[in-house]
Design an enzyme around this catalytic site. Sequence first.
Site, PDB file in Angstrom:
ATOM      1  N   SER A  41      36.872  33.665  10.065  1.00  0.00           N
ATOM      2  CA  SER A  41      37.460  33.066   9.018  1.00  0.00           C
ATOM      3  C   SER A  41      37.435  31.581   8.695  1.00  0.00           C
ATOM      4  O   SER A  41      36.501  31.115   8.819  1.00  0.00           O
ATOM      5  CB  SER A  41      38.921  33.490   8.551  1.00  0.00           C
ATOM      6  OG  SER A  41      39.383  32.970   7.382  1.00  0.00           O
ATOM      7  N   HIS A  42      38.459  30.670   8.731  1.00  0.00           N
ATOM      8  CA  HIS A  42      38.375  29.332   8.288  1.00  0.00           C
ATOM      9  C   HIS A  42      38.213  28.462   9.740  1.00  0.00           C
ATOM     10  O   HIS A  42      38.169  27.510   9.629  1.00  0.00           O
ATOM     11  CB  HIS A  42      39.811  29.045   7.835  1.00  0.00           C
ATOM     12  CG  HIS A  42      40.886  29.305   8.649  1.00  0.00           C
ATOM     13  ND1 HIS A  42      41.246  30.484   8.762  1.00  0.00           N
ATOM     14  CD2 HIS A  42      41.809  28.487   9.444  1.00  0.00           C
ATOM     15  CE1 HIS A  42      42.254  30.560   9.495  1.00  0.00           C
ATOM     16  NE2 HIS A  42      42.582  29.297  10.065  1.00  0.00           N
ATOM     17  N   ASP A  47      36.490  29.899   1.939  1.00  0.00           N
ATOM     18  CA  ASP A  47      36.508  29.503   3.403  1.00  0.00           C
ATOM     19  C   ASP A  47      34.869  30.432   3.983  1.00  0.00           C
ATOM     20  O   ASP A  47      34.536  30.918   2.953  1.00  0.00           O
ATOM     21  CB  ASP A  47      37.743  29.992   4.314  1.00  0.00           C
ATOM     22  CG  ASP A  47      37.934  31.559   4.064  1.00  0.00           C
ATOM     23  OD1 ASP A  47      37.427  32.046   3.258  1.00  0.00           O
ATOM     24  OD2 ASP A  47      38.831  32.109   5.006  1.00  0.00           O
ATOM     25  N   ASP A  53      34.686  33.339   5.000  1.00  0.00           N
ATOM     26  CA  ASP A  53      34.365  34.761   4.735  1.00  0.00           C
ATOM     27  C   ASP A  53      34.978  34.857   3.257  1.00  0.00           C
ATOM     28  O   ASP A  53      35.010  36.160   2.734  1.00  0.00           O
ATOM     29  CB  ASP A  53      35.050  35.692   5.815  1.00  0.00           C
ATOM     30  CG  ASP A  53      36.686  35.320   5.803  1.00  0.00           C
ATOM     31  OD1 ASP A  53      36.901  34.374   5.723  1.00  0.00           O
ATOM     32  OD2 ASP A  53      37.484  36.270   6.147  1.00  0.00           O
ATOM     33  N   ASP A  63      37.594  34.752   1.643  1.00  0.00           N
ATOM     34  CA  ASP A  63      38.980  35.257   1.264  1.00  0.00           C
ATOM     35  C   ASP A  63      39.973  34.101   0.706  1.00  0.00           C
ATOM     36  O   ASP A  63      41.004  34.552   0.027  1.00  0.00           O
ATOM     37  CB  ASP A  63      39.665  36.234   2.325  1.00  0.00           C
ATOM     38  CG  ASP A  63      39.425  35.678   3.399  1.00  0.00           C
ATOM     39  OD1 ASP A  63      39.335  34.432   3.832  1.00  0.00           O
ATOM     40  OD2 ASP A  63      40.143  36.310   4.267  1.00  0.00           O
ATOM     41  N   ARG A  64      39.857  32.944   1.206  1.00  0.00           N
ATOM     42  CA  ARG A  64      40.584  31.856   1.020  1.00  0.00           C
ATOM     43  C   ARG A  64      40.085  30.920  -0.204  1.00  0.00           C
ATOM     44  O   ARG A  64      38.678  30.977  -0.359  1.00  0.00           O
ATOM     45  CB  ARG A  64      40.841  30.955   2.127  1.00  0.00           C
ATOM     46  CG  ARG A  64      41.342  31.460   3.314  1.00  0.00           C
ATOM     47  CD  ARG A  64      41.704  30.482   4.526  1.00  0.00           C
ATOM     48  NE  ARG A  64      42.559  31.191   5.591  1.00  0.00           N
ATOM     49  CZ  ARG A  64      43.458  30.268   6.222  1.00  0.00           C
ATOM     50  NH1 ARG A  64      43.389  29.092   6.042  1.00  0.00           N
ATOM     51  NH2 ARG A  64      43.799  30.730   7.188  1.00  0.00           N
ATOM     52  N   LYS A  97      42.944  39.409   0.612  1.00  0.00           N
ATOM     53  CA  LYS A  97      42.969  38.153  -0.189  1.00  0.00           C
ATOM     54  C   LYS A  97      41.427  38.068  -0.714  1.00  0.00           C
ATOM     55  O   LYS A  97      40.602  38.194   0.073  1.00  0.00           O
ATOM     56  CB  LYS A  97      43.574  36.763   0.267  1.00  0.00           C
ATOM     57  CG  LYS A  97      42.904  36.396   1.555  1.00  0.00           C
ATOM     58  CD  LYS A  97      43.904  35.256   2.144  1.00  0.00           C
ATOM     59  CE  LYS A  97      43.460  34.678   3.358  1.00  0.00           C
ATOM     60  NZ  LYS A  97      43.752  35.758   4.549  1.00  0.00           N
TER      61      LYS A  97
HETATM   62  C1  G16 Z   1      44.839  34.793   8.250  1.00  0.00           C
HETATM   63  C2  G16 Z   1      45.672  35.843   7.556  1.00  0.00           C
HETATM   64  C3  G16 Z   1      46.764  35.078   6.607  1.00  0.00           C
HETATM   65  C4  G16 Z   1      47.508  33.963   7.269  1.00  0.00           C
HETATM   66  C5  G16 Z   1      46.312  32.926   7.925  1.00  0.00           C
HETATM   67  C6  G16 Z   1      47.043  31.887   8.711  1.00  0.00           C
HETATM   68  O1  G16 Z   1      43.903  34.247   7.325  1.00  0.00           O
HETATM   69  O2  G16 Z   1      45.127  36.714   6.797  1.00  0.00           O
HETATM   70  O3  G16 Z   1      47.452  35.979   6.187  1.00  0.00           O
HETATM   71  O4  G16 Z   1      48.392  33.247   6.540  1.00  0.00           O
HETATM   72  O5  G16 Z   1      45.618  33.716   8.688  1.00  0.00           O
HETATM   73  O6  G16 Z   1      47.665  32.485   9.883  1.00  0.00           O
HETATM   74  P1  G16 Z   1      48.367  31.496  11.135  1.00  0.00           P
HETATM   75  O7  G16 Z   1      49.301  30.644  10.383  1.00  0.00           O
HETATM   76  O8  G16 Z   1      48.808  32.467  12.091  1.00  0.00           O
HETATM   77  O9  G16 Z   1      47.191  31.084  11.470  1.00  0.00           O
HETATM   78  P2  G16 Z   1      42.302  34.153   7.477  1.00  0.00           P
HETATM   79  O10 G16 Z   1      41.657  33.652   6.143  1.00  0.00           O
HETATM   80  O11 G16 Z   1      42.353  33.214   8.654  1.00  0.00           O
HETATM   81  O12 G16 Z   1      41.949  35.363   7.817  1.00  0.00           O
END
Ligand code: G16
Length: 540
Positions: free
Chosen positions: A117-118, A266, A268, A270-271, A367
């Site tokens: 992801s990010h 981001d 992938d 989703d953000r 998302k």
């Molecule tokens: C994931 C989850 C989100 C979460 C985020 C941050 O996002 O799908 O629900 O809010 O991680 O999580 P953390 O605070 O535990 O780092 P993504 O976009 O990284 O898949």
Amino acid sequence: MVKITTVKTKPYTDQKPGTSGLRKRVTVFQQNQHYAENFIQSIISVVEPAERQAATLVVGGDGRFFMKDAIQLIVQIAAANGINHLVIGQNGIMSTPAVSCVIRKIKAVGGIILTASHNPGGPNGDFGIKYNISSGGPAPEGITNKIFEISKGLQEYHICPELKVDLSKIGKQTFELCIFKAFTVIFYIFLATELPLLMTHCLPLVVGPYVKKIVCEELGSPANSAVSCVPQEDFGGHHPDPNLTYAADLVKTMKGGEYDFGAAFDGDGDRNMVLGKHGFFVNPSDSVAVIAANITSIPYFQKTGVKGLARSMPTSGALDNVAKALQMHLYETPTGWKFFGNLMDAGKLSLCGEESFGTGSDHIREKDGLWAVLAWLSILATRKQSVEEIMKDHWQKYGRNFFTRYDYEEVDSDAANKMIKDLETAMFDPSFIGKKFSSGDKTYEVAVADNFAYTDPVDGSVSKNQGLRIIFADGSRIIFRLSGTGSAGATIRLYIDSYEKDPQKIYQDPQVMLAPLVDIALKVSQLREKTGRTAPTVIT
Ligand code: G16
């Protein structure tokens, strides 16, 4: 006839999926013997053997380094375990919301998403493997715990080492296996996502091919308003997290005043981050609240109606104010999109969001960055106002939840765990409730102090230890939690949320408004002393 081999392996103890799958440095997946193979076998083992010969799995990722190697392994291990069909994006590319959508559409048993992801990509960056279930959503904790348990005891895995697929070739590739039905892999072009950044003239920008197709071709935004649309294994050296720090180029461009709307995504897809003219920043907690308050502007909700709203616990209470006004139920879940899935499947939830730049609805179970941007564009088109005007009107009507998040990345894990433990001990002392903390001319009295726990209203499952909350008598909140998506050391997240309804004060700078609460949070936790970190890595 493709040969199936059973390989002896040793289990790893660190393959516990975090907030969103297993995320580690690429080098961990590459250098540790059978590391990726073990985890893929553990995922496939949760599909019941009796179901596998009729099962389809969807596979896709954000194009980051090591993704193609991982896909070849998934193909080889899935075939050897009797999975009958794989549906994969051409070259492996598919955004996270697209995988969710395809799983639902073709009624697959689930999907495997290759993304961190990010988190940064490239040979020295991160890689991640995530399992989604048949609803299209990330596997809930019951299943991720099962995957973890399997991984801890894994002694062997099954693989077809000679089976190789051509990831670039659209269409069917079929292989004969000795003990199973023929194994088929189908490659499609799915409008895929990719990295961050794009800005647009009047309209936004967006995730690679989706942006080009929807925002440029369909909505008529000029082609040059879509930036960074070609997938790269290292995201062109960019950090693919759409926030003010890592999407600084977009912020700078937007500040120039030439564009009315900007958005970043981001890795992938989703953000999302939404910016208005002159770089006016829409906090993600406010973004979902604005969408909720303007729900009638959104064609999807005009059709389906809105069953309920939800936010993750650290997300500001801005959405709660709208829910109250609309007399709608508001669910407060732990961090992690997976917690919204059950509510959506049960018809209790239509729109939700997180402070971590996630916004989405029940059209899929992830998302969806582009969906959020299109929702904003629908609101702009209906209201014929700028992003800033819409946001300011919103604060006038509902009051404003000032919100900030401080991230301390790659902190020494022991130091971070000890800081959290010590803070929890202090908070659980009975004298903590009623205690007054002051900074400058502000004083706050503790009303509630706990470690957030959630009972899923649909299946009754309980998730504990989801973040330390100090809630003051005026409703202001200080929250500490450890991120579940980091790959090295620990990331401490500090969240501050404070409501203000005085119209004279709602336009102030959040960092100024929240400075006393930040100061109190740092003192109570002794974060600086205990971690040696004098400043956060990122402030949102
Ligand atoms: C994931 C989850 C989100 C979460 C985020 C941050 O996002 O799908 O629900 O809010 O991680 O999580 P953390 O605070 O535990 O780092 P993504 O976009 O990284 O898949």
